[in-house]
Design a protein around this motif. Structure first.
Motif, PDB file in Angstrom:
ATOM      1  N   SER A  58      -4.667  37.237 -33.048  1.00 57.51           N
ATOM      2  CA  SER A  58      -3.378  36.929 -32.420  1.00 57.51           C
ATOM      3  C   SER A  58      -2.194  37.224 -33.334  1.00 57.51           C
ATOM      4  O   SER A  58      -1.046  36.908 -33.001  1.00 57.51           O
ATOM      5  CB  SER A  58      -3.337  35.444 -32.030  1.00 57.51           C
ATOM      6  N   VAL A  59      -2.479  37.789 -34.503  1.00 55.77           N
ATOM      7  CA  VAL A  59      -1.404  38.090 -35.462  1.00 55.77           C
ATOM      8  C   VAL A  59      -0.673  39.354 -35.020  1.00 55.77           C
ATOM      9  O   VAL A  59      -1.259  40.260 -34.446  1.00 55.77           O
ATOM     10  CB  VAL A  59      -2.048  38.293 -36.868  1.00 55.77           C
ATOM     11  N   CYS A  60       0.626  39.410 -35.278  1.00 57.87           N
ATOM     12  CA  CYS A  60       1.385  40.658 -35.100  1.00 57.87           C
ATOM     13  C   CYS A  60       1.827  41.118 -36.478  1.00 57.87           C
ATOM     14  O   CYS A  60       2.210  40.296 -37.320  1.00 57.87           O
ATOM     15  CB  CYS A  60       2.643  40.427 -34.266  1.00 57.87           C
ATOM     16  N   THR A  61       1.775  42.408 -36.722  1.00 52.58           N
ATOM     17  CA  THR A  61       2.224  42.925 -38.018  1.00 52.58           C
ATOM     18  C   THR A  61       3.406  43.877 -37.834  1.00 52.58           C
ATOM     19  O   THR A  61       3.499  44.587 -36.831  1.00 52.58           O
ATOM     20  CB  THR A  61       1.086  43.682 -38.737  1.00 52.58           C
ATOM     21  N   TYR A  62       4.281  43.855 -38.821  1.00 56.07           N
ATOM     22  CA  TYR A  62       5.492  44.693 -38.813  1.00 56.07           C
ATOM     23  C   TYR A  62       5.617  45.332 -40.178  1.00 56.07           C
ATOM     24  O   TYR A  62       5.781  44.625 -41.172  1.00 56.07           O
ATOM     25  CB  TYR A  62       6.732  43.821 -38.531  1.00 56.07           C
ATOM     26  N   ASN A  63       5.512  46.638 -40.256  1.00 58.21           N
ATOM     27  CA  ASN A  63       5.665  47.298 -41.555  1.00 58.21           C
ATOM     28  C   ASN A  63       7.117  47.627 -41.843  1.00 58.21           C
ATOM     29  O   ASN A  63       7.932  47.805 -40.939  1.00 58.21           O
ATOM     30  CB  ASN A  63       4.808  48.553 -41.627  1.00 58.21           C
ATOM     31  N   LEU A  64       7.404  47.695 -43.126  1.00 57.25           N
ATOM     32  CA  LEU A  64       8.785  47.909 -43.560  1.00 57.25           C
ATOM     33  C   LEU A  64       9.307  49.306 -43.251  1.00 57.25           C
ATOM     34  O   LEU A  64      10.478  49.466 -42.923  1.00 57.25           O
ATOM     35  CB  LEU A  64       8.863  47.758 -45.086  1.00 57.25           C
ATOM     36  N   ASP A  65       8.436  50.310 -43.403  1.00 58.20           N
ATOM     37  CA  ASP A  65       9.004  51.658 -43.403  1.00 58.20           C
ATOM     38  C   ASP A  65       7.970  52.742 -43.109  1.00 58.20           C
ATOM     39  O   ASP A  65       6.767  52.473 -43.070  1.00 58.20           O
ATOM     40  CB  ASP A  65       9.695  51.937 -44.751  1.00 58.20           C
ATOM     41  N   GLU A  66       8.483  53.949 -42.916  1.00 56.80           N
ATOM     42  CA  GLU A  66       7.633  55.130 -42.695  1.00 56.80           C
ATOM     43  C   GLU A  66       8.444  56.353 -43.089  1.00 56.80           C
ATOM     44  O   GLU A  66       9.674  56.362 -42.989  1.00 56.80           O
ATOM     45  CB  GLU A  66       7.222  55.208 -41.216  1.00 56.80           C
ATOM     46  N   TYR A  67       7.748  57.382 -43.558  1.00 57.68           N
ATOM     47  CA  TYR A  67       8.420  58.637 -43.885  1.00 57.68           C
ATOM     48  C   TYR A  67       8.851  59.343 -42.608  1.00 57.68           C
ATOM     49  O   TYR A  67       8.092  59.369 -41.628  1.00 57.68           O
ATOM     50  CB  TYR A  67       7.463  59.568 -44.624  1.00 57.68           C
ATOM     51  N   VAL A  68      10.028  59.950 -42.653  1.00 57.80           N
ATOM     52  CA  VAL A  68      10.481  60.749 -41.506  1.00 57.80           C
ATOM     53  C   VAL A  68       9.687  62.055 -41.463  1.00 57.80           C
ATOM     54  O   VAL A  68       9.473  62.705 -42.488  1.00 57.80           O
ATOM     55  CB  VAL A  68      12.006  61.037 -41.604  1.00 57.80           C
ATOM     56  N   GLY A  69       9.240  62.380 -40.254  1.00 51.87           N
ATOM     57  CA  GLY A  69       8.529  63.640 -40.033  1.00 51.87           C
ATOM     58  C   GLY A  69       7.041  63.549 -40.308  1.00 51.87           C
ATOM     59  O   GLY A  69       6.328  64.543 -40.183  1.00 51.87           O
ATOM     60  N   MET A  70       6.575  62.376 -40.673  1.00 49.85           N
ATOM     61  CA  MET A  70       5.166  62.244 -41.054  1.00 49.85           C
ATOM     62  C   MET A  70       4.340  61.766 -39.866  1.00 49.85           C
ATOM     63  O   MET A  70       4.596  60.682 -39.322  1.00 49.85           O
ATOM     64  CB  MET A  70       5.083  61.235 -42.197  1.00 49.85           C
ATOM     65  N   ASP A  71       3.369  62.585 -39.485  1.00 53.25           N
ATOM     66  CA  ASP A  71       2.504  62.228 -38.371  1.00 53.25           C
ATOM     67  C   ASP A  71       1.625  61.028 -38.766  1.00 53.25           C
ATOM     68  O   ASP A  71       1.163  60.961 -39.906  1.00 53.25           O
ATOM     69  CB  ASP A  71       1.608  63.438 -38.065  1.00 53.25           C
ATOM     70  N   PRO A  72       1.399  60.086 -37.828  1.00 54.37           N
ATOM     71  CA  PRO A  72       0.571  58.914 -38.162  1.00 54.37           C
ATOM     72  C   PRO A  72      -0.831  59.286 -38.653  1.00 54.37           C
ATOM     73  O   PRO A  72      -1.447  58.538 -39.399  1.00 54.37           O
ATOM     74  CB  PRO A  72       0.474  58.142 -36.844  1.00 54.37           C
ATOM     75  N   GLU A  73      -1.309  60.460 -38.247  1.00 54.66           N
ATOM     76  CA  GLU A  73      -2.652  60.904 -38.672  1.00 54.66           C
ATOM     77  C   GLU A  73      -2.638  61.536 -40.065  1.00 54.66           C
ATOM     78  O   GLU A  73      -3.690  61.805 -40.636  1.00 54.66           O
ATOM     79  CB  GLU A  73      -3.202  61.967 -37.697  1.00 54.66           C
ATOM     80  N   ASP A  74      -1.457  61.809 -40.581  1.00 55.78           N
ATOM     81  CA  ASP A  74      -1.361  62.434 -41.905  1.00 55.78           C
ATOM     82  C   ASP A  74      -1.755  61.405 -42.976  1.00 55.78           C
ATOM     83  O   ASP A  74      -1.219  60.296 -42.981  1.00 55.78           O
ATOM     84  CB  ASP A  74       0.090  62.906 -42.120  1.00 55.78           C
ATOM     85  N   PRO A  75      -2.665  61.753 -43.862  1.00 51.85           N
ATOM     86  CA  PRO A  75      -3.109  60.789 -44.874  1.00 51.85           C
ATOM     87  C   PRO A  75      -1.979  60.241 -45.753  1.00 51.85           C
ATOM     88  O   PRO A  75      -2.150  59.212 -46.393  1.00 51.85           O
ATOM     89  CB  PRO A  75      -4.107  61.581 -45.725  1.00 51.85           C
ATOM     90  N   ASN A  76      -0.840  60.911 -45.793  1.00 49.72           N
ATOM     91  CA  ASN A  76       0.279  60.379 -46.580  1.00 49.72           C
ATOM     92  C   ASN A  76       1.213  59.482 -45.777  1.00 49.72           C
ATOM     93  O   ASN A  76       2.178  58.951 -46.328  1.00 49.72           O
ATOM     94  CB  ASN A  76       1.084  61.518 -47.195  1.00 49.72           C
ATOM     95  N   SER A  77       0.937  59.352 -44.474  1.00 54.56           N
ATOM     96  CA  SER A  77       1.823  58.483 -43.687  1.00 54.56           C
ATOM     97  C   SER A  77       1.507  57.025 -44.007  1.00 54.56           C
ATOM     98  O   SER A  77       0.387  56.697 -44.428  1.00 54.56           O
ATOM     99  CB  SER A  77       1.638  58.738 -42.184  1.00 54.56           C
ATOM    100  N   TYR A  78       2.473  56.168 -43.811  1.00 56.98           N
ATOM    101  CA  TYR A  78       2.254  54.748 -44.061  1.00 56.98           C
ATOM    102  C   TYR A  78       1.368  54.131 -42.976  1.00 56.98           C
ATOM    103  O   TYR A  78       0.676  53.143 -43.208  1.00 56.98           O
ATOM    104  CB  TYR A  78       3.591  54.022 -44.212  1.00 56.98           C
ATOM    105  N   ARG A  79       1.397  54.750 -41.791  1.00 58.17           N
ATOM    106  CA  ARG A  79       0.504  54.287 -40.723  1.00 58.17           C
ATOM    107  C   ARG A  79      -0.947  54.467 -41.166  1.00 58.17           C
ATOM    108  O   ARG A  79      -1.775  53.582 -41.022  1.00 58.17           O
ATOM    109  CB  ARG A  79       0.790  55.095 -39.445  1.00 58.17           C
ATOM    110  N   TYR A  80      -1.214  55.629 -41.743  1.00 59.14           N
ATOM    111  CA  TYR A  80      -2.561  55.952 -42.210  1.00 59.14           C
ATOM    112  C   TYR A  80      -2.947  55.027 -43.380  1.00 59.14           C
ATOM    113  O   TYR A  80      -4.057  54.507 -43.439  1.00 59.14           O
ATOM    114  CB  TYR A  80      -2.587  57.418 -42.646  1.00 59.14           C
ATOM    115  N   PHE A  81      -2.002  54.844 -44.290  1.00 59.08           N
ATOM    116  CA  PHE A  81      -2.228  53.958 -45.449  1.00 59.08           C
ATOM    117  C   PHE A  81      -2.657  52.567 -44.981  1.00 59.08           C
ATOM    118  O   PHE A  81      -3.609  51.980 -45.500  1.00 59.08           O
ATOM    119  CB  PHE A  81      -0.922  53.862 -46.262  1.00 59.08           C
ATOM    120  N   MET A  82      -1.953  52.051 -43.989  1.00 61.31           N
ATOM    121  CA  MET A  82      -2.253  50.697 -43.516  1.00 61.31           C
ATOM    122  C   MET A  82      -3.618  50.637 -42.839  1.00 61.31           C
ATOM    123  O   MET A  82      -4.339  49.647 -42.975  1.00 61.31           O
ATOM    124  CB  MET A  82      -1.159  50.206 -42.559  1.00 61.31           C
ATOM    125  N   GLU A  83      -3.935  51.713 -42.118  1.00 60.29           N
ATOM    126  CA  GLU A  83      -5.229  51.772 -41.445  1.00 60.29           C
ATOM    127  C   GLU A  83      -6.352  51.741 -42.490  1.00 60.29           C
ATOM    128  O   GLU A  83      -7.291  50.955 -42.391  1.00 60.29           O
ATOM    129  CB  GLU A  83      -5.269  53.082 -40.641  1.00 60.29           C
TER     130      GLU A  83
END
Ligand code: PGA
Length: 249
Positions: free
Chosen positions: A60-85
């Motif tokens: 039931s937790v919701c998470t909110y990340n601080l930031d992400e690189y502009v132009g970075m696809d979530p599937e890109d290993p350098n994206s913060y989305r990927y890092f969090m995953e």
């Protein structure tokens, strides 16, 4: 600001984990503000370990990340989305629909900033926000000079930040030049803030932050002095240039 000196990175990570786990246990639908970078990796490892051994649930937790690189696809290993995953989400039971990270690939970046602020402001605020600090004093990607009244916005990354983050990329040229970040005002809305600081590279900025009363937009982390519930968990190396007698919090 409360400053808690810990021995090292390991102790910082385990105390931070205890605080987060305690919050999730007492408030199963807690809103957690999360950060990327080298600093919180140990904390995330501890959360995963606890999830496996004790079954603390993030259903039931919701998470909110601080930031992400502009132009970075979530599937890109350098994206913060990927890092969090990689470092947390794939290993605990937080539902995908409750994960929030700015979309760096949005075509309308301004609209994406507004959308993210709306998400953040929906319902109650973030219960605990985890922060790291850049050696230039940035929090999130709010570089020196960012207005303290800023909400989610697009930033041009400081060269020092790009160089510091180049270790995650093949080459410095691959590090994006822009990011989308929660602003200082968005961060300060959290009910509680936990700033994690480890290592000798952060000693100079901790000295700047902790030995004056000054609140100055040139040192973004000094905005935290205006917040009623901030704990700094910093290790001996990070505090090595600050003597107890000098502390101004
Ligand atoms: P780090 O980054 O955790 O990789 O040191 C912190 C930051 O830049 O905010």
């Amino acid at each position: 600001m409360k400053v808690l000196e810990v021995k090292d990175y390991h102790e910082m990570s385990s105390i931070a984990a205890r605080i987060i786990i305690g919050k999730v246990q007492s408030k199963p639908d807690a809103k957690l503000g999360l950060a990327t970078g080298g600093t919180p990796i140990g904390l995330y490892k501890e959360l995963i370990q606890d999830y496996r051994s004790n079954g603390t649930s993030y259903e039931s937790v919701c998470t909110y990340n601080l930031d992400e690189y502009v132009g970075m696809d979530p599937e890109d290993p350098n994206s913060y989305r990927y890092f969090m995953e990689e470092n947390l989400f794939a290993h605990i039971n937080v539902p995908e629909s409750q994960i929030h990270i700015p979309d760096g690939t949005a075509v309308e970046l301004e609209a994406e900033c507004e959308r993210y602020d709306l998400e953040l402001n929906r319902g109650e605020g973030v219960d605990i926000q985890i922060l790291g600090i850049g050696s230039n004093g940035h929090i999130g990607f709010n570089e020196p000079g960012t207005s303290f009244s800023s909400h989610t916005h697009i930033v041009k990354l400081a060269e020092t930040t790009r160089k510091a983050n180049a270790r995650f990329f093949r080459r410095l040229e691959d590090v994006p030049t822009q990011a989308i970040t929660m602003g200082i005002a968005s961060i300060l809305k959290a009910k509680q803030i936990l700033l994690l600081v480890s290592g000798i590279n952060k000693a100079e900025v901790m000295k700047q932050l902790l030995t004056t009363d000054e609140v100055d937009e040139q040192l973004p982390a000094s905005a935290l002095k205006n917040h009623p519930n901030v704990t700094i968990l910093a290790d001996e190396e990070a505090l090595s240039l600050v003597k107890n007698a000098d502390l101004k919090t």
